[in-house]
Design a protein around this motif. Structure first.
Motif, short mmCIF file in Angstrom:
data_model
loop_
_atom_site.label_atom_id
_atom_site.label_comp_id
_atom_site.label_asym_id
_atom_site.label_seq_id
_atom_site.Cartn_x
_atom_site.Cartn_y
_atom_site.Cartn_z
N VAL A 84 15.42 44.79 8.91
CA VAL A 84 15.26 45.05 10.34
C VAL A 84 13.83 45.50 10.58
N ALA A 85 13.12 44.77 11.41
CA ALA A 85 11.78 45.18 11.83
C ALA A 85 11.92 45.74 13.24
N ALA A 86 11.78 47.05 13.37
CA ALA A 86 12.00 47.70 14.65
C ALA A 86 10.89 47.33 15.64
N HIS A 87 11.30 46.95 16.85
CA HIS A 87 10.32 46.59 17.88
C HIS A 87 9.86 47.81 18.67
N ARG A 88 10.52 48.91 18.48
CA ARG A 88 10.11 50.15 19.16
C ARG A 88 9.97 51.24 18.10
N PRO A 89 9.07 52.18 18.31
CA PRO A 89 8.94 53.27 17.33
C PRO A 89 10.12 54.23 17.40
N TYR A 90 10.38 54.89 16.31
CA TYR A 90 11.42 55.90 16.21
C TYR A 90 10.79 57.28 16.32
N THR A 91 11.54 58.22 16.87
CA THR A 91 11.11 59.61 16.74
C THR A 91 11.31 60.02 15.29
N PRO A 92 10.57 61.01 14.81
CA PRO A 92 10.75 61.43 13.42
C PRO A 92 12.21 61.78 13.09
N GLU A 93 12.92 62.42 13.99
CA GLU A 93 14.31 62.80 13.71
C GLU A 93 15.22 61.58 13.68
N GLN A 94 14.97 60.60 14.56
CA GLN A 94 15.77 59.37 14.53
C GLN A 94 15.61 58.64 13.20
N LEU A 95 14.36 58.51 12.75
CA LEU A 95 14.13 57.81 11.50
C LEU A 95 14.64 58.62 10.31
N ALA A 96 14.57 59.94 10.41
CA ALA A 96 15.12 60.78 9.35
C ALA A 96 16.62 60.57 9.22
N GLU A 97 17.31 60.39 10.34
CA GLU A 97 18.75 60.13 10.31
C GLU A 97 19.05 58.79 9.63
N VAL A 98 18.19 57.79 9.87
CA VAL A 98 18.37 56.50 9.21
C VAL A 98 18.24 56.66 7.69
N VAL A 99 17.23 57.42 7.27
CA VAL A 99 17.03 57.64 5.83
C VAL A 99 18.25 58.36 5.24
N ARG A 100 18.75 59.36 5.93
CA ARG A 100 19.92 60.09 5.43
C ARG A 100 21.14 59.19 5.33
N SER A 101 21.32 58.30 6.31
CA SER A 101 22.49 57.41 6.27
C SER A 101 22.39 56.41 5.13
N LEU A 102 21.18 55.91 4.85
CA LEU A 102 21.01 54.98 3.74
C LEU A 102 21.23 55.68 2.41
N ALA A 103 20.68 56.88 2.27
CA ALA A 103 20.82 57.63 1.03
C ALA A 103 22.26 58.10 0.82
N GLY A 104 22.98 58.33 1.92
CA GLY A 104 24.34 58.82 1.80
C GLY A 104 25.41 57.75 1.83
N ALA A 105 25.02 56.47 1.88
CA ALA A 105 26.00 55.39 1.90
C ALA A 105 26.80 55.38 0.61
N PRO A 106 28.10 55.04 0.67
CA PRO A 106 28.92 54.98 -0.55
C PRO A 106 28.30 54.02 -1.57
N GLY A 107 28.10 54.50 -2.77
CA GLY A 107 27.55 53.66 -3.83
C GLY A 107 26.04 53.56 -3.84
N ALA A 108 25.36 54.29 -2.95
CA ALA A 108 23.90 54.20 -2.90
C ALA A 108 23.28 54.88 -4.11
N LEU A 109 22.56 54.11 -4.92
CA LEU A 109 21.93 54.63 -6.14
C LEU A 109 20.41 54.49 -6.12
N LEU A 110 19.88 53.85 -5.07
CA LEU A 110 18.44 53.57 -5.02
C LEU A 110 17.97 53.67 -3.58
N LEU A 111 16.84 54.33 -3.38
CA LEU A 111 16.21 54.38 -2.07
C LEU A 111 14.71 54.38 -2.27
N THR A 112 14.02 53.50 -1.57
CA THR A 112 12.56 53.47 -1.65
C THR A 112 11.99 53.72 -0.26
#
Length: 210
Positions: A84-112
């Motif tokens: 996903v290439a975002a067409h609008r910028p995220y606030t720092p807290e919005q993007l932080a929530e995305v990172v948390r959701s990716l890291a907390g996904a079931p079976g997530a073993l890798l995050l870059t």
């Protein structure tokens, strides 16, 4: 060719072929490696027909079939990945929530997570079919954002931040790679060089600016 050597080749070559497919497609796939696999596949079938016993021919074809399935599964996972290439910028807290959701996904073993020379954040994570998000920030320093997310996941005292900052200070852009063996385990880390090199044009804070 002697019966013993023929039997060894009939078993050894297919085993080598399957191992080669697995080793090639478990990491970054390169064209040269794929060509070598094709050559090895043809050689395996040829030697089985030429020298091997009847069951060796069957084993050679089975090995080729298993190798093709390994390759197909790898490409299927790659096709299932979402970018996903975002067409609008995220606030720092919005993007932080995305990172948390990716890291907390079931079976997530890798995050870059990394910062492009243009200042956008790239995050890759999730499950076997990872999501990739490329987005800008509405405010703040993207490098500080990356460091804050790494502290949040790997621990406030992680040495990853100091190592990352040292590379950035040397004008060498790097991706921070967080890994763990099992869901729920602590995150480990490593740095991976990124091309093109970072030039500090995106730094907007006293910590990272020239």
């Amino acid at each position: 060719m002697g019966d013993t050597l023929g039997t060894v080749l009939a078993v050894g070559v297919p085993v080598l072929l399957v191992w080669s497919f697995h080793a090639t497609f478990r990491s970054r796939v390169r064209l040269l490696n794929v060509v070598l696999l094709l050559v090895l596949s043809v050689a395996a079938v040829w030697q089985a027909h030429r020298y091997g016993p009847g069951w060796g021919v069957v084993l050679a074809y089975v090995a080729v079939g298993v190798g093709v399935l390994v390759a197909a599964a790898t490409f299927a996972r790659a096709a299932a990945a979402v970018t996903v290439a975002a067409h609008r910028p995220y606030t720092p807290e919005q993007l932080a929530e995305v990172v948390r959701s990716l890291a907390g996904a079931p079976g997530a073993l890798l995050l870059t997570i990394a910062v492009s020379p243009g200042g956008k954040i790239m995050v890759v994570g999730g499950e076997e079919a990872p999501r990739t998000l490329v987005a800008g920030l509405t405010e703040g320093c993207p490098l500080c954002f990356v460091e804050a997310r790494v502290r949040e996941l790997a621990g406030a005292d992680t040495p990853a931040v100091a190592a990352y900052r040292e590379r950035i200070g040397a004008r060498a852009n790097h991706t921070l790679v967080l890994t763990r063996a099992e869901p729920g385990d602590p995150w480990g880390w490593k740095l991976r060089p990124t091309r093109p090199g970072f030039t500090h044009r995106t730094a907007t804070c006293p910590v990272h600016a020239d």
